[in-house]
Design a protein around this motif. Structure first.
Motif, PDB file in Angstrom:
ATOM      1  N   VAL A 152      15.302  -1.841  -9.885  1.00  0.00           N
ATOM      2  CA  VAL A 152      13.938  -2.267  -9.570  1.00  0.00           C
ATOM      3  C   VAL A 152      13.869  -2.908  -8.184  1.00  0.00           C
ATOM      4  N   GLY A 153      14.979  -3.477  -7.738  1.00  0.00           N
ATOM      5  CA  GLY A 153      14.983  -4.137  -6.437  1.00  0.00           C
ATOM      6  C   GLY A 153      15.138  -3.199  -5.258  1.00  0.00           C
ATOM      7  N   GLU A 154      15.324  -1.902  -5.525  1.00  0.00           N
ATOM      8  CA  GLU A 154      15.506  -0.932  -4.436  1.00  0.00           C
ATOM      9  C   GLU A 154      14.173  -0.605  -3.763  1.00  0.00           C
ATOM     10  N   THR A 155      14.262  -0.088  -2.541  1.00  0.00           N
ATOM     11  CA  THR A 155      13.056   0.350  -1.828  1.00  0.00           C
ATOM     12  C   THR A 155      12.648   1.745  -2.311  1.00  0.00           C
ATOM     13  N   MET A 156      11.412   2.112  -2.025  1.00  0.00           N
ATOM     14  CA  MET A 156      10.859   3.390  -2.479  1.00  0.00           C
ATOM     15  C   MET A 156      11.260   4.502  -1.514  1.00  0.00           C
ATOM     16  N   LYS A 157      12.416   5.062  -1.744  1.00  0.00           N
ATOM     17  CA  LYS A 157      12.900   6.146  -0.892  1.00  0.00           C
ATOM     18  C   LYS A 157      12.697   7.475  -1.591  1.00  0.00           C
ATOM     19  N   SER A 158      12.332   8.495  -0.832  1.00  0.00           N
ATOM     20  CA  SER A 158      12.086   9.812  -1.412  1.00  0.00           C
ATOM     21  C   SER A 158      13.400  10.463  -1.826  1.00  0.00           C
ATOM     22  N   ALA A 159      13.285  11.413  -2.757  1.00  0.00           N
ATOM     23  CA  ALA A 159      14.468  12.099  -3.253  1.00  0.00           C
ATOM     24  C   ALA A 159      14.782  13.359  -2.451  1.00  0.00           C
ATOM     25  N   ILE A 160      13.899  13.743  -1.530  1.00  0.00           N
ATOM     26  CA  ILE A 160      14.077  14.999  -0.811  1.00  0.00           C
ATOM     27  C   ILE A 160      15.180  14.883   0.242  1.00  0.00           C
ATOM     28  N   ASP A 161      15.909  15.957   0.449  1.00  0.00           N
ATOM     29  CA  ASP A 161      16.930  16.021   1.499  1.00  0.00           C
ATOM     30  C   ASP A 161      16.228  16.211   2.848  1.00  0.00           C
ATOM     31  N   PRO A 162      16.458  15.320   3.828  1.00  0.00           N
ATOM     32  CA  PRO A 162      15.773  15.433   5.127  1.00  0.00           C
ATOM     33  C   PRO A 162      15.968  16.787   5.797  1.00  0.00           C
ATOM     34  N   LYS A 163      17.157  17.370   5.657  1.00  0.00           N
ATOM     35  CA  LYS A 163      17.407  18.679   6.273  1.00  0.00           C
ATOM     36  C   LYS A 163      16.561  19.760   5.619  1.00  0.00           C
ATOM     37  N   GLN A 164      16.473  19.715   4.300  1.00  0.00           N
ATOM     38  CA  GLN A 164      15.644  20.678   3.594  1.00  0.00           C
ATOM     39  C   GLN A 164      14.173  20.484   3.924  1.00  0.00           C
ATOM     40  N   ALA A 165      13.743  19.227   4.034  1.00  0.00           N
ATOM     41  CA  ALA A 165      12.347  18.941   4.358  1.00  0.00           C
ATOM     42  C   ALA A 165      11.973  19.512   5.720  1.00  0.00           C
ATOM     43  N   LYS A 166      12.863  19.347   6.687  1.00  0.00           N
ATOM     44  CA  LYS A 166      12.596  19.880   8.023  1.00  0.00           C
ATOM     45  C   LYS A 166      12.562  21.397   8.010  1.00  0.00           C
ATOM     46  N   GLU A 167      13.407  22.003   7.182  1.00  0.00           N
ATOM     47  CA  GLU A 167      13.444  23.462   7.076  1.00  0.00           C
ATOM     48  C   GLU A 167      12.181  23.992   6.407  1.00  0.00           C
ATOM     49  N   TRP A 168      11.709  23.301   5.385  1.00  0.00           N
ATOM     50  CA  TRP A 168      10.552  23.767   4.624  1.00  0.00           C
ATOM     51  C   TRP A 168       9.237  23.494   5.343  1.00  0.00           C
ATOM     52  N   PHE A 169       9.093  22.283   5.917  1.00  0.00           N
ATOM     53  CA  PHE A 169       7.805  21.859   6.460  1.00  0.00           C
ATOM     54  C   PHE A 169       7.755  21.797   7.987  1.00  0.00           C
ATOM     55  N   GLY A 170       8.900  22.002   8.640  1.00  0.00           N
ATOM     56  CA  GLY A 170       8.926  21.941  10.096  1.00  0.00           C
ATOM     57  C   GLY A 170       9.194  20.557  10.640  1.00  0.00           C
ATOM     58  N   ALA A 171       9.109  19.537   9.778  1.00  0.00           N
ATOM     59  CA  ALA A 171       9.383  18.156  10.182  1.00  0.00           C
ATOM     60  C   ALA A 171       9.580  17.330   8.921  1.00  0.00           C
ATOM     61  N   ASN A 172      10.269  16.210   9.048  1.00  0.00           N
ATOM     62  CA  ASN A 172      10.449  15.334   7.898  1.00  0.00           C
ATOM     63  C   ASN A 172       9.130  14.648   7.566  1.00  0.00           C
ATOM     64  N   PRO A 173       8.723  14.630   6.309  1.00  0.00           N
ATOM     65  CA  PRO A 173       7.492  13.918   5.927  1.00  0.00           C
ATOM     66  C   PRO A 173       7.590  12.450   6.333  1.00  0.00           C
ATOM     67  N   PRO A 174       6.536  11.896   6.918  1.00  0.00           N
ATOM     68  CA  PRO A 174       6.604  10.521   7.414  1.00  0.00           C
ATOM     69  C   PRO A 174       6.634   9.489   6.296  1.00  0.00           C
ATOM     70  N   ASP A 175       7.173   8.333   6.608  1.00  0.00           N
ATOM     71  CA  ASP A 175       7.140   7.211   5.688  1.00  0.00           C
ATOM     72  C   ASP A 175       5.686   6.744   5.544  1.00  0.00           C
ATOM     73  N   LEU A 176       5.294   6.381   4.313  1.00  0.00           N
ATOM     74  CA  LEU A 176       3.889   6.059   4.049  1.00  0.00           C
ATOM     75  C   LEU A 176       3.627   4.566   3.850  1.00  0.00           C
TER      76      LEU A 176
END
Length: 252
Positions: free
Chosen positions: A87-111
Motif C-alpha cells: 500500500v505504501g508503494e507509488t502508482m507505477k504502471s505495469a507496462i514495459d516502457p520499450k513496448q509502450a514506445k513501440e506500440w504508441f510511438g512514445a511512453n505514456p506520460p505520468d499523470l
C-alpha cells in the motif's frame, strides 16, 4: 527531483501538443470539478486504477494516500492494488516502457500533475482532460483505430470505449472567406456502450475530478491553514498598531 522534472516536461509536452493540434478546433467543455465530493473522488480513483494505470503511472502518488478519500487499507489492497503488493508503494504502471514506445510511438506520460499542467482555450487542464476523454471516435486510418477531436492523430487508443461505445463525428460543410470548412455538429453512435451518454460523462467527470485532486491532495489543508494564517496576521497587525499607539502616546 529529476524524475519529477521529467514527468512535468512530458505532461506539458502532451498538453502543449494537444492544444496546438486543436487550435481552431472544438472548444473545451467545463469539467465538473469538485474536490470536496468524496463519492466522486472515490469513483474517479477506481476508474483511474482500472483504465489508466495499466499504461500511465502516477509515480508521485502513493496508494496509501487514498486513505484521504475514505478508503481503508483493506479496501485499497482488495480493490485498487494491481501493479504492486504494498500500500505504501507509488502508482507505477505495469507496462514495459520499450513496448509502450513501440506500440504508441512514445511512453505514456505520468499523470500525477496532468490536470494542473496547462490551460488553454479559456479553460483549465481539467477542462482539456474532460473534453479529450469524451471526444474519441473510430478512425480506421489510424494505427490504433481511434482518433480524437481535441488531439488529432493522438497515439493513445480509446481505453474507455467499452463504456462509451463507438462513435463517429458529424460535420457540416460551410464556406468561409471563399474556402470550404468542416464544422463539427455532433455525434453518430455506431455501437452502444455499457453506459448511457449521461452516465459516461458523469464517469469522466469523476475521473477528471480525481486527477485534479491527485495534482495537489493537500489543497484543502493548504487553503484552510492559509485562512488561519491570514486571520492571525490581521489580529497581530491590530495588536501591533495599538501597542505602537500606546508606546508613543506620551511622546511629544
Amino acid at each position: 527531483m529529476k524524475k519529477l522534472i521529467l514527468g512535468l516536461i512530458t505532461a506539458l509536452g502532451l498538453l502543449g501538443g494537444a492544444h496546438a493540434s486543436s487550435g481552431g478546433g472544438i472548444s473545451w467543455d467545463k469539467a465538473p470539478v469538485n474536490t470536496s465530493d468524496v463519492a466522486s473522488l472515490q469513483n474517479g480513483a477506481k476508474l483511474f486504477v482500472n483504465y489508466c494505470l495499466s499504461c500511465h503511472s502516477a509515480a508521485f502518488m502513493r496508494y496509501n494516500r487514498l486513505q484521504d478519500l475514505g478508503f481503508t487499507n483493506e479496501q485499497i489492497k482488495d480493490n485498487l492494488l494491481f501493479a504492486t503488493d504494498k500500500v505504501g508503494e507509488t502508482m507505477k504502471s505495469a507496462i514495459d516502457p520499450k513496448q509502450a514506445k513501440e506500440w504508441f510511438g512514445a511512453n505514456p506520460p505520468d499523470l500525477t500533475l496532468i490536470a494542473r499542467s496547462r490551460a488553454g482555450h479559456g479553460g483549465t487542464g481539467a477542462d482539456y482532460l474532460y473534453t479529450f476523454l469524451r471526444t474519441f471516435y473510430v478512425d480506421e486510418t489510424k494505427a490504433t483505430g481511434w482518433n480524437n477531436l481535441v488531439f488529432p492523430s493522438v497515439g493513445m487508443p480509446h481505453a474507455l470505449w467499452e463504456l462509451q461505445g463507438k462513435r463517429r463525428p458529424i460535420y457540416e460543410t460551410k464556406e468561409e472567406h471563399g474556402h470550404e470548412v468542416h464544422v463539427f455538429k455532433g455525434w453518430e453512435q455506431l455501437t452502444p456502450g455499457t453506459m448511457t451518454p449521461l452516465q459516461y460523462d458523469q464517469a469522466i467527470g469523476d475521473l477528471v475530478n480525481f486527477l485534479q485532486w491527485m495534482g495537489e491532495p493537500a489543497q484543502k489543508t493548504r487553503v484552510r491553514v492559509g485562512v488561519w494564517v491570514l486571520l492571525f496576521l490581521l489580529m497581530f497587525t491590530v495588536i501591533t498598531w495599538r501597542l505602537n499607539a500606546a508606546y508613543w502616546k506620551d511622546v511629544k
